[in-house]
Design an enzyme around this catalytic site. Structure first.
Site, PDB file in Angstrom:
ATOM      1  N   THR A  95       7.331  56.317  -4.114  1.00 60.36           N
ATOM      2  CA  THR A  95       6.370  56.441  -5.416  1.00 60.36           C
ATOM      3  C   THR A  95       5.167  56.748  -5.032  1.00 60.36           C
ATOM      4  O   THR A  95       4.468  57.567  -5.393  1.00 60.36           O
ATOM      5  CB  THR A  95       6.729  55.354  -6.442  1.00 60.36           C
ATOM      6  OG1 THR A  95       7.960  55.411  -7.313  1.00 60.36           O
ATOM      7  CG2 THR A  95       6.007  55.166  -7.660  1.00 60.36           C
ATOM      8  N   VAL A  96       4.541  55.555  -4.211  1.00 57.16           N
ATOM      9  CA  VAL A  96       3.152  55.636  -3.547  1.00 57.16           C
ATOM     10  C   VAL A  96       2.809  56.608  -2.716  1.00 57.16           C
ATOM     11  O   VAL A  96       2.194  57.298  -2.971  1.00 57.16           O
ATOM     12  CB  VAL A  96       2.641  54.265  -3.317  1.00 57.16           C
ATOM     13  CG1 VAL A  96       1.622  53.846  -2.716  1.00 57.16           C
ATOM     14  CG2 VAL A  96       3.037  52.555  -4.176  1.00 57.16           C
ATOM     15  N   LYS A 129       1.648  43.986  -2.132  1.00 60.54           N
ATOM     16  CA  LYS A 129       0.774  43.048  -1.928  1.00 60.54           C
ATOM     17  C   LYS A 129       1.944  41.518  -1.874  1.00 60.54           C
ATOM     18  O   LYS A 129       1.446  40.567  -0.964  1.00 60.54           O
ATOM     19  CB  LYS A 129       0.840  42.977  -3.501  1.00 60.54           C
ATOM     20  CG  LYS A 129       1.583  42.513  -4.057  1.00 60.54           C
ATOM     21  CD  LYS A 129       1.857  44.407  -4.734  1.00 60.54           C
ATOM     22  CE  LYS A 129       3.325  44.437  -6.130  1.00 60.54           C
ATOM     23  NZ  LYS A 129       3.033  45.511  -6.654  1.00 60.54           N
ATOM     24  N   GLY A 167      -2.940  47.703  -9.215  1.00 60.26           N
ATOM     25  CA  GLY A 167      -2.455  49.196  -8.976  1.00 60.26           C
ATOM     26  C   GLY A 167      -4.113  50.198  -8.801  1.00 60.26           C
ATOM     27  O   GLY A 167      -4.623  50.254  -7.415  1.00 60.26           O
ATOM     28  N   ILE A 178      -6.271  50.435 -10.962  1.00 54.59           N
ATOM     29  CA  ILE A 178      -7.932  49.792 -10.889  1.00 54.59           C
ATOM     30  C   ILE A 178      -9.242  48.967  -9.719  1.00 54.59           C
ATOM     31  O   ILE A 178      -8.494  48.818  -8.671  1.00 54.59           O
ATOM     32  CB  ILE A 178      -7.540  48.331 -12.020  1.00 54.59           C
ATOM     33  CG1 ILE A 178      -7.392  48.472 -13.206  1.00 54.59           C
ATOM     34  CG2 ILE A 178      -9.114  47.395 -12.177  1.00 54.59           C
ATOM     35  CD1 ILE A 178      -6.176  47.925 -14.057  1.00 54.59           C
ATOM     36  N   GLY A 213      12.950  51.993 -15.940  1.00 54.63           N
ATOM     37  CA  GLY A 213      12.368  52.812 -14.567  1.00 54.63           C
ATOM     38  C   GLY A 213      10.557  51.046 -14.643  1.00 54.63           C
ATOM     39  O   GLY A 213       9.934  51.023 -13.766  1.00 54.63           O
ATOM     40  N   GLU A 215      12.888  46.165 -12.603  1.00 52.52           N
ATOM     41  CA  GLU A 215      13.565  46.586 -11.679  1.00 52.52           C
ATOM     42  C   GLU A 215      15.042  45.313 -12.155  1.00 52.52           C
ATOM     43  O   GLU A 215      14.656  44.696 -12.864  1.00 52.52           O
ATOM     44  CB  GLU A 215      13.102  45.489 -10.130  1.00 52.52           C
ATOM     45  CG  GLU A 215      11.297  45.695  -9.802  1.00 52.52           C
ATOM     46  CD  GLU A 215      11.822  46.326  -8.543  1.00 52.52           C
ATOM     47  OE1 GLU A 215      12.413  46.959  -8.628  1.00 52.52           O
ATOM     48  OE2 GLU A 215      10.357  47.284  -8.888  1.00 52.52           O
ATOM     49  N   ASP A 247       5.295  38.225  -9.041  1.00 50.67           N
ATOM     50  CA  ASP A 247       4.313  38.852  -8.635  1.00 50.67           C
ATOM     51  C   ASP A 247       2.907  39.364  -8.902  1.00 50.67           C
ATOM     52  O   ASP A 247       2.156  39.422  -7.562  1.00 50.67           O
ATOM     53  CB  ASP A 247       4.561  40.493  -9.076  1.00 50.67           C
ATOM     54  CG  ASP A 247       4.116  41.659  -8.951  1.00 50.67           C
ATOM     55  OD1 ASP A 247       4.331  42.015  -8.332  1.00 50.67           O
ATOM     56  OD2 ASP A 247       3.130  42.151  -9.851  1.00 50.67           O
ATOM     57  N   LYS A 256      -0.557  38.173  -5.992  1.00 51.80           N
ATOM     58  CA  LYS A 256      -2.074  39.564  -6.233  1.00 51.80           C
ATOM     59  C   LYS A 256      -3.156  38.522  -5.940  1.00 51.80           C
ATOM     60  O   LYS A 256      -3.494  39.027  -5.540  1.00 51.80           O
ATOM     61  CB  LYS A 256      -1.764  39.830  -7.670  1.00 51.80           C
ATOM     62  CG  LYS A 256      -0.836  41.635  -7.672  1.00 51.80           C
ATOM     63  CD  LYS A 256      -0.098  41.961  -8.567  1.00 51.80           C
ATOM     64  CE  LYS A 256       0.305  43.606  -8.245  1.00 51.80           C
ATOM     65  NZ  LYS A 256       0.994  43.867  -9.521  1.00 51.80           N
TER      66      LYS A 256
END
Lengths: 377, 377
Positions: free
Chosen positions: B10-11, B89, B117, B119, B170, B173, B184, B188
């Site tokens: 994706t990234v 991260k 993300g 930002i 999606g 997960e 998560d 961060k």
């Protein structure tokens, strides 16, 4: 780095305070231009601009406000190889030729603090543009209006009383028309358009409606429909055209723009890859504005400005954009082709229609008490 | 500038798309590491990391995710004089030694996309710090939780059903625990603390409560009191101490944090001069995250990173901070000294008290169904 300050009011003194508090900096204030010298001022203070230029500063920070002599001093500096940082949205937006002056003299003109006060807005849109295309910008960029609107929505107070109170507290000027008629937002929008789209738009071509004619009935309509009213400045790119407006907008209560209250500001950039990015915070005040100016100064010193060197073209404002409008006007009959929902004898909601059509009727039916706001932008 | 991509999911594919669309750039992707080579892939693609290093890239963009082999590759790159940009991260926050590795090898490690993300958050706090002191940071930085909470507040849906639906779309997960248990957000927050305060805090020392035990009753309490619940990560500086938490918070509906819905993120920095500055937008997604990575790349290329070169010290987490908490726990009797308002047989609002006291009781009274949230932060 030798820096001179023009003006030592709210903004200028904020800049000085922040620079004084910074460690390990080689930024040196070599002169401060003030109107009246007081005995307690040190030798850096002067009322003679020739002394300022004679000191050969590398950068001049213009915090005078107003048109003249700010314009002449800034022009002279840029032409003399001196970089300029200015917080003066009114002067800059009315003299966009200064950006050409800077480029042709290979000097820099930075103005972060002129738009959104302390909020890091212009640097972020310059950064976004490096690898993205901005397609629209939108903001609440006048703290006075936002303060007044917040009070009108949260308290049982008339516009006149809220304004009088704001003037007593120093949140509104004695002559509040630049703020409440939307002119201040229009200056800031003109400068934001320059940065976001690399286009020079004549500020006077941007339709500008204020909040001065807002009544209890308009507020009640918003509340009944779970909305608030905010003064919004916006510009949208469609193909090669840009549509720019300053207008009150009816916004859903759960929208991020509705949550920005009191004298705070918010600015949004929408771009192809990043999507919508929001920047909010203090739109005015000595230290936040001073902070933004010192940010410009550090970018200048470190050459981290992310500037685009290309020339900006002039562009006309395209006001044919479609929208849905709330209109209160004594001659509602003139708008008969546009009415989707009649609210009362003097107010209605338009169908989705071109702003151009509505504006032609407004121009031909002058009404001092008219209020217009766009819905759900 | 020769750049290699590790990972093309994706990234990574977002980064490639944005770089391909940029004009007049001398950034050249010289290698792309993938797990499985497909016949339609050009010669830049490889499944052999030695080929990537053999190409001698100036910068490696790590979009692999997970701990290994990402950690080993990043360490090797930094030690070989190759700058690194990472969106990882989890790996970075668990291996803060990498920041020392970068400094001692005079290489750069940038990680804008790892936190918020698309930002522009880390660059802005680095910029703010140049002439200001950050005193607190706070964010909604997990899009999955924010999406789930938005649905729970706006619809008549159970947590289990909302989660199942998010997994089908999606947005969550198959194993959602990293998101919904707050881990998560904690990763961060650890990285944001490093950038905002120049301190290294062990991620495992940050109290971390998730939204997995939230019930209809908790939501009803929030609604009855004109609040919403958001999963908040925060860190406050008091003197030389930092208090960091990840915890659901009850937030007034008119607060800007309440207005950030669905999978959007918001981050706030509060500093001495600028005051509160908010940054909001897309916290994930191929193109927004790719945008943030390319921003790091441009900063690296132009040397516009605003990096602080000083070493970061380690710091312990101070959890003695005072707060007001909403707690649902089957053994409410254990908290009797803290109860200000009893809501039901298994829930109460605490007095303003130290989190340390509450947490000791929680630790000694294990309850799988417990839910805790701070009020009005």
């Amino acid at each position: 780095m030798k820096v001179a300050l023009l003006g030592h009011g709210t903004v200028g003194s904020g800049v000085e305070k922040i620079l004084n508090g910074m460690k390990d900096t080689d930024i040196d204030i070599c002169g401060i231009l003030v109107r009246n010298i007081r005995p307690d001022m040190d030798e850096r203070y002067t009322d003679d601009v020739e002394k300022i230029f004679g000191n050969k500063p590398e950068c001049i920070i213009e915090c005078l406000g107003g048109d003249e002599p700010a314009y002449s001093y800034v022009k002279r500096a840029l032409e003399s190889g001196i970089d300029v940082i200015s917080a003066n949205k009114k002067m800059l937006s009315r003299h966009m030729d200064l950006f050409d002056t800077a480029k042709s003299n290979n000097t820099k003109l930075l103005f972060e603090a002129s738009c959104g006060g302390g909020i890091p807005w212009l640097i972020n849109i310059r950064r976004i543009k490096r690898n993205d295309e901005i397609v629209s910008i939108k903001g609440i960029i006048n703290g006075t209006c936002n303060y007044l609107l917040s009070r009108l929505f949260n308290e049982d107070i008339s516009f006149a009383d809220a304004l009088k109170n704001a003037q007593e507290l120093g949140y509104a000027e004695a002559d509040p028309s630049d703020d409440i008629c939307g002119y201040d937002s229009r200056y800031k929008l003109t400068l934001s358009i320059y940065e976001a789209f690399d286009k020079i738009m004549d500020y006077s071509s941007i339709p500008c409606f204020g909040i001065d004619n807002i009544t209890d009935k308009d507020i009640q309509y918003a509340k009944d429909n779970n909305m608030v009213i905010k003064l919004i400045a916006s510009a949208d790119l469609k193909g090669n055209n840009i549509s720019a407006f300053v207008m009150p907008c009816f916004i859903r209560k759960d929208d991020i723009f509705a949550s920005v209250s009191s004298n705070n500001n918010i600015l949004m950039s929408d771009s192809k890859y990043l999507g919508k990015a929001y920047f909010a915070g203090q739109g005015a005040g000595s230290l936040p504005t001073g902070h933004a100016i010192v940010q410009d100064l550090l970018d200048l010193k470190n050459n981290e400005m992310c500037l685009n060197e290309s020339e900006a073209d002039k562009i006309d404002n395209d006001i044919s954009r479609l929208g849905v409008f709330y209109i209160r006007h004594q001659n509602i009959a003139a708008f008969k082709d546009y009415i989707a929902e009649k609210i009362s004898d003097d107010s209605f909601i338009s169908r989705r229609c071109s702003f151009k059509g509505i504006s032609d009727i407004i121009d031909n039916n002058h009404d001092e008490k008219m209020f217009i706001g766009e819905i759900n932008r």
